[in-house]
Motif scaffolding. Structure first.
Motif, PDB file in Angstrom:
ATOM      1  N   LEU B 148       0.840  -1.200   0.000  1.00  0.00           N
ATOM      2  CA  LEU B 148       0.000   0.000   0.000  1.00  0.00           C
ATOM      3  C   LEU B 148       0.877   1.254   0.000  1.00  0.00           C
ATOM      4  CD1 LEU B 148      -2.922   0.932   0.042  1.00  0.00           C
ATOM      5  CD2 LEU B 148      -2.860   0.895   2.527  1.00  0.00           C
ATOM      6  N   CYS B 149       1.928   1.223   0.798  1.00  0.00           N
ATOM      7  CA  CYS B 149       2.852   2.352   0.840  1.00  0.00           C
ATOM      8  C   CYS B 149       3.514   2.563  -0.524  1.00  0.00           C
ATOM      9  CB  CYS B 149       3.948   2.107   1.871  1.00  0.00           C
ATOM     10  SG  CYS B 149       3.641   2.988   3.388  1.00  0.00           S
ATOM     11  N   GLU B 174       5.138  11.520   4.390  1.00  0.00           N
ATOM     12  CA  GLU B 174       5.893  10.851   5.447  1.00  0.00           C
ATOM     13  C   GLU B 174       5.501  11.383   6.827  1.00  0.00           C
ATOM     14  OE1 GLU B 174      10.459   9.422   5.373  1.00  0.00           O
ATOM     15  OE2 GLU B 174      10.147  11.541   5.747  1.00  0.00           O
ATOM     16  N   LYS B 175       5.345  12.701   6.919  1.00  0.00           N
ATOM     17  CA  LYS B 175       5.003  13.289   8.230  1.00  0.00           C
ATOM     18  C   LYS B 175       3.592  12.878   8.647  1.00  0.00           C
ATOM     19  CE  LYS B 175       8.995  14.977   8.265  1.00  0.00           C
ATOM     20  NZ  LYS B 175       9.498  13.932   7.395  1.00  0.00           N
ATOM     21  N   LEU B 176       2.675  12.869   7.669  1.00  0.00           N
ATOM     22  CA  LEU B 176       1.305  12.447   7.992  1.00  0.00           C
ATOM     23  C   LEU B 176       1.288  10.982   8.420  1.00  0.00           C
ATOM     24  CD1 LEU B 176      -0.769  14.159   5.147  1.00  0.00           C
ATOM     25  CD2 LEU B 176      -0.805  14.713   7.574  1.00  0.00           C
ATOM     26  N   LEU B 177       2.118  10.174   7.752  1.00  0.00           N
ATOM     27  CA  LEU B 177       2.206   8.755   8.093  1.00  0.00           C
ATOM     28  C   LEU B 177       2.755   8.582   9.515  1.00  0.00           C
ATOM     29  CD1 LEU B 177       2.010   5.782   7.124  1.00  0.00           C
ATOM     30  CD2 LEU B 177       4.312   5.994   6.243  1.00  0.00           C
ATOM     31  N   PHE B 178       3.767   9.369   9.844  1.00  0.00           N
ATOM     32  CA  PHE B 178       4.366   9.281  11.180  1.00  0.00           C
ATOM     33  C   PHE B 178       3.352   9.659  12.267  1.00  0.00           C
ATOM     34  CE2 PHE B 178       9.085  10.013   9.782  1.00  0.00           C
ATOM     35  CZ  PHE B 178       9.030   8.804   9.122  1.00  0.00           C
ATOM     36  N   PHE B 199      -8.342   7.949  11.461  1.00  0.00           N
ATOM     37  CA  PHE B 199      -8.993   6.737  10.940  1.00  0.00           C
ATOM     38  C   PHE B 199      -9.727   6.964   9.609  1.00  0.00           C
ATOM     39  CE2 PHE B 199      -8.149   5.142  15.229  1.00  0.00           C
ATOM     40  CZ  PHE B 199      -7.545   3.952  14.862  1.00  0.00           C
ATOM     41  N   LEU B 200      -9.788   8.242   9.194  1.00  0.00           N
ATOM     42  CA  LEU B 200     -10.337   8.524   7.861  1.00  0.00           C
ATOM     43  C   LEU B 200      -9.256   8.412   6.786  1.00  0.00           C
ATOM     44  CD1 LEU B 200     -12.622  11.606   8.650  1.00  0.00           C
ATOM     45  CD2 LEU B 200     -13.351   9.276   8.111  1.00  0.00           C
ATOM     46  N   THR B 201      -8.026   8.178   7.221  1.00  0.00           N
ATOM     47  CA  THR B 201      -6.888   8.073   6.288  1.00  0.00           C
ATOM     48  C   THR B 201      -6.367   6.615   6.283  1.00  0.00           C
ATOM     49  OG1 THR B 201      -5.156   8.478   7.933  1.00  0.00           O
ATOM     50  CG2 THR B 201      -6.182  10.425   6.959  1.00  0.00           C
ATOM     51  N   PRO B 202      -5.506   6.281   5.307  1.00  0.00           N
ATOM     52  CA  PRO B 202      -4.972   4.897   5.298  1.00  0.00           C
ATOM     53  C   PRO B 202      -3.826   4.703   6.303  1.00  0.00           C
ATOM     54  CG  PRO B 202      -4.139   6.117   3.402  1.00  0.00           C
ATOM     55  CD  PRO B 202      -5.064   7.037   4.118  1.00  0.00           C
ATOM     56  N   PHE B 203      -3.365   5.786   6.924  1.00  0.00           N
ATOM     57  CA  PHE B 203      -2.133   5.697   7.719  1.00  0.00           C
ATOM     58  C   PHE B 203      -2.194   4.755   8.927  1.00  0.00           C
ATOM     59  CE2 PHE B 203      -2.020  10.061   5.796  1.00  0.00           C
ATOM     60  CZ  PHE B 203      -1.162   9.714   4.764  1.00  0.00           C
ATOM     61  N   PHE B 229      -7.021  -2.158   3.740  1.00  0.00           N
ATOM     62  CA  PHE B 229      -5.920  -2.205   2.768  1.00  0.00           C
ATOM     63  C   PHE B 229      -6.485  -2.236   1.352  1.00  0.00           C
ATOM     64  CE2 PHE B 229      -2.802  -4.450   5.843  1.00  0.00           C
ATOM     65  CZ  PHE B 229      -2.171  -3.242   6.120  1.00  0.00           C
ATOM     66  N   SER B 230      -7.472  -3.117   1.143  1.00  0.00           N
ATOM     67  CA  SER B 230      -8.035  -3.288  -0.202  1.00  0.00           C
ATOM     68  C   SER B 230      -8.695  -2.000  -0.673  1.00  0.00           C
ATOM     69  CB  SER B 230      -9.067  -4.419  -0.227  1.00  0.00           C
ATOM     70  OG  SER B 230      -8.538  -5.540   0.426  1.00  0.00           O
ATOM     71  N   PHE B 231      -9.450  -1.366   0.219  1.00  0.00           N
ATOM     72  CA  PHE B 231     -10.145  -0.126  -0.120  1.00  0.00           C
ATOM     73  C   PHE B 231      -9.147   0.944  -0.577  1.00  0.00           C
ATOM     74  CE2 PHE B 231     -11.546   4.104   1.379  1.00  0.00           C
ATOM     75  CZ  PHE B 231     -12.678   4.254   0.580  1.00  0.00           C
ATOM     76  N   TRP B 232      -8.126   1.162   0.249  1.00  0.00           N
ATOM     77  CA  TRP B 232      -7.145   2.205  -0.078  1.00  0.00           C
ATOM     78  C   TRP B 232      -6.299   1.819  -1.282  1.00  0.00           C
ATOM     79  CZ3 TRP B 232      -7.997   6.863   1.257  1.00  0.00           C
ATOM     80  CH2 TRP B 232      -8.655   7.147   2.446  1.00  0.00           C
TER      81      TRP B 232
END
Lengths: 324, 256
Positions: B148-149, B174-178, B199-203, B229-232
């Motif tokens: 996914l990443c 990267e910052k949003l993921l962190f 939780f509205l994001t894939p992170f 995972f599949s959705f994103w």
């Protein structure tokens, strides 16, 4: 012979945004409308199967743009292109199976792996059946003499060895046309000679059409039999190499060895380049006189030990053509 | 399809052969584990979060960093291909550029996951003296979040057709993921509204949720994670192909 490349009235322009210098300029640039720049202006030519064409011109002449259109990476604004009866802009994928490209400043080989691994990958990409791939690799390894280092990682190869492997990589799928962009750039003289020799052997043995761009005139002289010269997006000359040398030569170099330290000779329509240490060197302007007349004058002079008349180098001929 | 499988295999081998790079990544992973475990221990004490067990924390960090450090910089490769003109060399080949980039980076990711996983988990097991009960779910879930990443990295790479630089986008991603992935701090520590937003994001599914599941495995949560995972992935792949086609069209008309 059948034409493998047909180009007719081909034009291509790009829109460019001007960047003005300084802070004021940078702000101004934001509001400037892009301007159109004509890279290729209605060029037409055909290339027959097995021809070895040098496609040359000064930087910015439009060589790369043309090659990109011939390989389907760029779409033309107007005009038509057919390469091996395919339209590159519409059938790039199918064309990919029939053409090979070698760019001297790029590498198709994986840096950490031996060339053999990349060759194997390319055999998969070009969907070459295993027995044919084996045979082709064996033949090309023979022609390009790469056997001694085929299993060495690419990072350990010299530039000349790497370039020979690049050529093998581009020929594995038996392309009908090979596009070569500066294939000898950065190589030493021995490596250059080897590459040129291999290209000649290949062309003779397989009738592969070669389409070469190079700033090294020795590449052109030793590999090609036809020259297309491009300048400012237009073809300024399209002729055979022999014809180019014959027709475009406007001067000859006359060299005289004499028993006098300095020769007292006043020849009409010549420009003295050197006259010292028993050597006299001059350029004969063939637009105003003939070699015969000059020789006649020279023979009147005493103390002449040797006379040599040479054509200017191909580099000089091409340079003169670029400068009109 | 064979060409794509071979491409994957070749890059898997190439990554394994690049010993210096693997050594560098391994040292970086171990350093991260030591620094983050200490940092989180202090944070947990100051926040009086006694339920944050130091051993669990180390596994959580190890599972997050394992995927993060294994990710190859495919976005930089795309940027370089476009800037150096290498793309003109690759496009005439009878292979999809985008798919080949995906397979190449998947090969590199898999090799990195294998090596960093072996060293990182051995180190974590030695430090904590135990292996979490959901450890077996680690491999498929780690690979899924890595894929996914990669899709998002490719998306960032494709932005180079318009932006010419992928750096700013990548920095933001990267910052949003962190933050939203729960790497800086566990998501449970954040205020409720940030958790909802995350939780509205894939992170969270890429990092925190996946790692937490590997520590304490629940089938329902695992299925939920796979669905996420599949959705994103569907959204990412669709956006990727649309943008790539648009970018390529721009390239074929106005050059690189």
């Amino acid at each position: 012979m059948d034409a493998v490349i047909k180009v007719s009235c081909l034009s291509k322009s790009f829109s460019q945004r001007k960047d003005l210098p300084g802070i004021k300029g940078a702000l101004k640039s934001l509001f400037l409308k892009p301007t159109s720049y004509h890279a290729i202006k209605e060029i037409s030519f055909t290339v027959s199967q097995g021809e070895r064409v040098a496609f040359i011109g000064p930087n910015g002449a439009g060589k790369s743009t043309t090659i990109k259109m011939l390989t389907g990476i760029l779409h033309p604004d107007s005009g038509s292109i057919e390469v091996l009866n395919l339209v590159p802009s519409k059938q790039r994928h199918s064309l990919g199976f029939k053409i090979g490209t070698v760019f001297g400043q790029r590498s198709s080989l994986s840096y950490f792996l031996p060339p053999k691994d990349t060759f194997h990958l390319l055999s998969k990409i070009y969907e070459i059946p295993a027995p044919i791939y084996k045979k082709q690799l064996s033949e090309l390894s023979e022609i390009f003499e790469i056997r001694p280092f085929i299993d060495k990682p690419v990072r350990q190869l010299s530039l000349g060895e790497r370039m020979r492997c690049e050529l093998v990589a581009s020929l594995l799928h038996k392309p009908d046309i090979l596009f070569l962009d500066e294939p000898t750039i950065g190589l030493d003289i021995n490596a250059k000679l080897k590459i040129r020799g291999h290209l000649n052997t290949l062309s003779k043995e397989t009738k592969t059409t070669l389409f070469l761009t190079s700033h090294d005139t020795a590449d052109i002289e030793n590999v090609c039999n036809r020259v297309i010269i491009l300048d400012k997006g237009r073809i300024i000359l399209d002729t055979s190499l022999k014809q180019l040398k014959k027709a475009a030569v406007k001067k000859k170099i006359l060299s005289i060895t004499t028993d006098q330290e300095k020769l007292n000779l006043d020849l009409p329509y010549t420009k003295v380049i050197d006259n010292k240490e028993y050597n006299f060197l001059c350029e004969i302007d063939l637009t105003k006189t003939t070699t015969e007349k000059i020789i006649h004058e020279v023979l009147k002079c005493r103390g002449i030990k040797d006379i040599t008349i040479e054509d200017p180098s191909l580099e000089e001929i091409i340079r003169d053509l670029y400068h009109g | 399809m064979g060409k794509y499988i071979y491409l994957f295999k070749l890059h898997f081998i190439q990554t394994l052969k690049n010993k210096n790079s693997l050594l560098g990544l391994t040292i970086f992973l171990i350093t991260c584990l030591i620094i983050f475990s200490n940092l989180w221990k202090i944070a947990a004490e100051r926040m009086h979060a006694i339920d944050l067990n130091p051993d669990t924390l180390l596994w959580y960090i190890a599972l997050n960093e394992w995927v993060l450090i294994s990710l190859p910089d495919v976005q930089d490769d795309i940027e370089e291909d476009l800037k150096t003109g290498n793309l003109s060399y690759l496009l005439p080949r009878p292979i999809s550029y985008l798919l080949s980039k995906f397979c190449e980076s998947l090969g590199a990711l898999s090799a990195n996951l294998l090596v960093l996983g072996t060293v990182g988990f051995a180190f974590t097991a030695y430090m904590t003296g135990h292996i979490p009960n959901g450890f077996l779910s680690v491999i498929p879930l780690g690979l899924m979040s890595g894929i996914l990443c990669l899709i998002f990295h490719l998306l960032i790479g494709v932005s180079v057709f318009w932006m010419e630089e992928v750096g700013p986008f990548y920095w933001l991603f990267e910052k949003l993921l962190f933050i939203f992935g729960g790497l800086m701090l566990p998501l449970a520590v954040y205020p409720k509204w940030i958790q909802t937003l995350a939780f509205l994001t894939p992170f969270p599914s890429i990092l925190g949720q996946r790692s937490a599941l590997a520590i304490e495995f629940e089938l329902d949560s695992a299925l939920q994670l796979i669905a996420s995972f599949s959705f994103w992935a569907i959204i990412g792949i669709t956006a990727l192909f649309v943008l790539y086609r648009k970018g390529l069209k721009m390239l074929t008309i106005n050059g690189g």
